[in-house]
Design a protein around this motif. Structure first.
Motif, PDB file in Angstrom:
ATOM      1  N   GLN A   1       0.816  -1.206   0.000  1.00 39.85           N
ATOM      2  CA  GLN A   1       0.000   0.000   0.000  1.00 39.85           C
ATOM      3  C   GLN A   1       0.852   1.259   0.000  1.00 39.85           C
ATOM      4  O   GLN A   1       0.443   2.302  -0.500  1.00 39.85           O
TER       5      GLN A   1
ATOM      6  N   SER B   1       1.647   1.863  -3.524  1.00 35.45           N
ATOM      7  CA  SER B   1       0.424   2.373  -4.147  1.00 35.45           C
ATOM      8  C   SER B   1       0.218   3.850  -3.811  1.00 35.45           C
ATOM      9  O   SER B   1      -0.135   4.657  -4.671  1.00 35.45           O
ATOM     10  N   PHE B   2       0.486   4.213  -2.560  1.00 37.38           N
ATOM     11  CA  PHE B   2       0.323   5.603  -2.126  1.00 37.38           C
ATOM     12  C   PHE B   2       1.287   6.526  -2.882  1.00 37.38           C
ATOM     13  O   PHE B   2       0.890   7.545  -3.437  1.00 37.38           O
TER      14      PHE B   2
ATOM     15  N   GLY C   1       0.254   7.068  -6.314  1.00 35.24           N
ATOM     16  CA  GLY C   1      -0.846   8.033  -6.399  1.00 35.24           C
ATOM     17  C   GLY C   1      -0.339   9.466  -6.356  1.00 35.24           C
ATOM     18  O   GLY C   1      -0.849  10.345  -7.069  1.00 35.24           O
TER      19      GLY C   1
ATOM     20  N   PHE D   1      -4.175   8.580  -9.618  1.00 32.90           N
ATOM     21  CA  PHE D   1      -4.228   9.083  -8.244  1.00 32.90           C
ATOM     22  C   PHE D   1      -5.392   8.473  -7.464  1.00 32.90           C
ATOM     23  O   PHE D   1      -5.193   7.836  -6.435  1.00 32.90           O
ATOM     24  N   SER D   2      -6.614   8.648  -7.970  1.00 31.77           N
ATOM     25  CA  SER D   2      -7.758   8.166  -7.177  1.00 31.77           C
ATOM     26  C   SER D   2      -7.759   6.645  -7.094  1.00 31.77           C
ATOM     27  O   SER D   2      -8.070   6.075  -6.055  1.00 31.77           O
TER      28      SER D   2
ATOM     29  N   SER E   1      -5.095   4.682  -7.074  1.00 32.97           N
ATOM     30  CA  SER E   1      -4.061   4.266  -6.121  1.00 32.97           C
ATOM     31  C   SER E   1      -4.513   4.491  -4.689  1.00 32.97           C
ATOM     32  O   SER E   1      -4.207   3.695  -3.798  1.00 32.97           O
ATOM     33  N   ILE E   2      -5.225   5.598  -4.462  1.00 35.38           N
ATOM     34  CA  ILE E   2      -5.665   5.884  -3.102  1.00 35.38           C
ATOM     35  C   ILE E   2      -6.716   4.854  -2.663  1.00 35.38           C
ATOM     36  O   ILE E   2      -6.706   4.387  -1.521  1.00 35.38           O
TER      37      ILE E   2
ATOM     38  N   TYR F   1      -4.864   1.763  -1.921  1.00 36.50           N
ATOM     39  CA  TYR F   1      -4.216   1.951  -0.620  1.00 36.50           C
ATOM     40  C   TYR F   1      -5.212   1.685   0.506  1.00 36.50           C
ATOM     41  O   TYR F   1      -4.950   0.927   1.430  1.00 36.50           O
ATOM     42  N   GLY F   2      -6.395   2.303   0.387  1.00 30.25           N
ATOM     43  CA  GLY F   2      -7.430   2.139   1.403  1.00 30.25           C
ATOM     44  C   GLY F   2      -7.888   0.692   1.533  1.00 30.25           C
ATOM     45  O   GLY F   2      -8.116   0.191   2.626  1.00 30.25           O
TER      46      GLY F   2
END
Lengths: 103, 469
Positions: B95, B98-99, B102, B144-145, B147-148, B151-152
């Motif tokens: 993650q 991933s962050f 993003g 970006f969105s 990846s976030i 991440y979540g």
């Protein structure tokens, strides 16, 4: 259509470079052992942080009173730096473990 | 003259940076050079950044604010990035990647926003270049969105949610974004509101794109978003005629795509299928609860006896091992079994864990030697000679449904055929389902025994039992 042709002719060197780079990218990683998939992905992640150069160019070209561009540019620099620095440090941490093992 | 000199130095630095990126990626592909490769690419990046600041524009006094903000941004980013990267646990590595990915995507999107603003305020630009700006915005925002959300999801903060008709909605959004970009490039008077709509739609698409995807697809998604950001960076490079951005971005774009395709192949799924995003949604419904039998538990003592008197033991690690941070403990078990003349190795499924190679990194941390890590094919070839398979926190990658249940969402994915071994012990916290959310008939099989509990805890108990034998 004319626009696209114009774009092509004006930037033919870049388009050439793009095509060669695509094949180079494929060639360079084609022999990666599964062991290194995660570090490779992480390393590649850091390398695309090169987008930070774009944000620096924005800042350099912005008029000193164009506050919108300056503020957005500042955020872009922060975001790009996070990508670059975070990416390389995380990759290095992963790879440290591989190194330890070889003793 | 001085200006020309500066520009020459700048271009030379970009060439040097491009070479370090190529060398870095190349060296990252071999275990003994990987660390050096990463450092070389990092130096190249540093040179490119420094050269841009010093030589791109002439240093003038009236732009002091610009330079101050650049330095401030670099410092803030470096401090936060370093702290996050150093603090993160090995389990949370995927993650983290991933962050950071993003952040790169967001950077590309912001660049496009500013450049579009220039166009709005009288900047002249060909419509072809406008398309490049808009594509940078779309891909950067999606990256970006997406990846976030990834991440979540990996942090466990966001669950799998599939919208009804989600696939159709995704396709409509995708076509809508492209159509809008083409319209904006061709319209005589682009309005500022258009770009914010495009930004909003792109962000929404990124969310909807990753939201329904669960299970074994998560590594593929991160890898795909990684190559997206590479492409977004390349669009920026094209816009500014900047070779370092172009080569760096394209290299990552193509290398990331190949990596993604390799992972799709490992799971026997097509990339289109992943992009349209259908894994999690249909999967849970397809699981049938009909053929469940009874579960047989095994005590720690019995498991220890089984292990200590085996000739050959294979461990199949999964995400559960990472969560329990049990990599050192499992290596201890390996050493103790080795003292007793038991040969123990590890069978690594390419998508075990949450990222490709996740298990390799984890076991490397615990100093497990390379030759002990078998790739899936080799492990399967040798499986009939194995006395005991110890499945630690893995589920989907050993699920026989992938081979014999065409209705299962993971049908066709290659698995580690643990049932070819003589005995199987599955170590698991509970009877919960795997990440793909489907039942595993392995647990109910005759050959299998379950050892419930936290992986680290159970392994420690096993070690002390094996020692006392």
């Amino acid at each position: 259509m004319v626009n696209i042709l114009q774009l092509f002719v004006e930037n033919r060197e870049f388009i050439f470079l793009i095509i060669v780079s695509i094949f180079l990218g494929i060639e360079v990683i084609s022999n990666v052992p599964a062991v290194l998939h995660t570090p490779l992905m992480s390393g590649a992640n850091a390398i695309h942080g090169v987008v930070i150069i774009g944000s620096i160019i924005i800042m350099l070209e912005a008029h000193p009173t164009n506050y919108l561009a300056l503020i957005l540019g500042f955020f872009a620099v922060v975001l790009g730096t996070l990508n670059v620095v975070g990416g390389f440090v995380v990759t290095n941490r992963m790879l440290e473990m591989f190194k330890k093992k070889e003793k | 003259m001085t200006e020309l000199l500066g520009l020459s130095i700048l271009e030379l630095c970009y060439i040097a940076a491009s070479i370090t990126f190529i060398l870095g990626l190349k060296m990252l592909s071999s275990p003994d050079k990987a660390r050096k490769g990463n450092l070389i690419a990092a130096y190249g990046m540093g040179i490119a950044i420094l050269a841009t600041i010093l030589f791109k524009e002439e240093l003038t006094a009236d732009k002091w604010l610009n330079y101050a903000l650049i330095l401030a941004g670099l410092i803030v980013g470096t401090v936060i990035g370093t702290r996050m990267a150093l603090k993160v646990k090995m389990t949370a590595m995927p993650q983290m990647v991933s962050f950071f990915n993003g952040m790169g995507g967001a950077c590309a999107a912001v660049i496009s926003l500013v450049e579009f603003d220039h166009v709005m305020h009288g900047g002249t630009i060909s419509s072809g270049m406008l398309v490049v700006i808009l594509l940078g915005l779309i891909i950067g925002s999606v990256s970006f969105s997406g990846s976030i959300i990834a991440y979540g999801k990996l942090e466990g903060k966001i669950g799998d949610k599939a919208l009804p008709a989600g696939q159709i909605l995704n396709i409509i959004l995708l076509l809508g974004m492209l159509g809008m970009a083409i319209f904006m490039a061709n319209t005589a008077e682009p309005q500022a509101i258009y770009i914010y709509i495009l930004l909003g739609v792109s962000l929404l698409y990124g969310v909807l794109f990753v939201m329904p995807i669960g299970g074994a697809d998560m590594p593929v998604v991160i890898s795909l978003l990684n190559s997206f950001t590479g492409m977004a960076a390349a669009f920026g490079g094209f816009l500014y005629g900047n070779q370092a951005m172009l080569t760096g971005g394209i290299l990552v774009g193509s290398a990331g795509t190949i990596l993604t395709v390799l992972m799709c192949k490992a799971m026997n799924r097509s990339l289109t299928n992943v992009i349209i995003g259908s894994f999690g949604g249909g999967g849970t419904a397809a699981a049938d609860d009909g053929e469940q039998g009874t579960i047989k538990e095994i005590s720690v003592t019995d498991a220890a006896i089984l292990l200590a008197y085996a000739n050959k033991v294979t461990v199949v690690p999964g995400y559960g091992l990472a969560v329990a941070q049990a990599q050192h403990t499992v290596h201890n078990l390996e050493k103790i079994l080795d003292d007793k003349g038991v040969e123990m190795n590890y069978a690594i499924h390419p998508v075990a864990g949450r990222m490709p190679g996740h298990m390799n990194v984890l076991l490397a941390e615990a100093d497990v030697p390379y030759p002990k890590l078998l790739e899936m094919e080799d492990a399967n070839d040798d499986m009939s000679n194995v006395d005991v398979v110890l499945v630690i926190g893995a589920n989907d990658v050993v699920n026989p449904a992938a081979e014999n249940d065409p209705s299962s969402p993971i049908y066709g994915m290659p698995i580690i055929k643990v049932l070819n071994a003589k005995n199987v012990i599955v170590m698991k916290r509970s009877m919960g389902k795997g990440y793909a959310g489907i039942e595993n008939s392995l647990f109910f099989h005759d050959k299998n025994r379950m050892l419930f509990g936290d992986a680290k805890d159970s392994l420690e108990k096993l070690i002390s039992e094996v020692k006392s034998l």
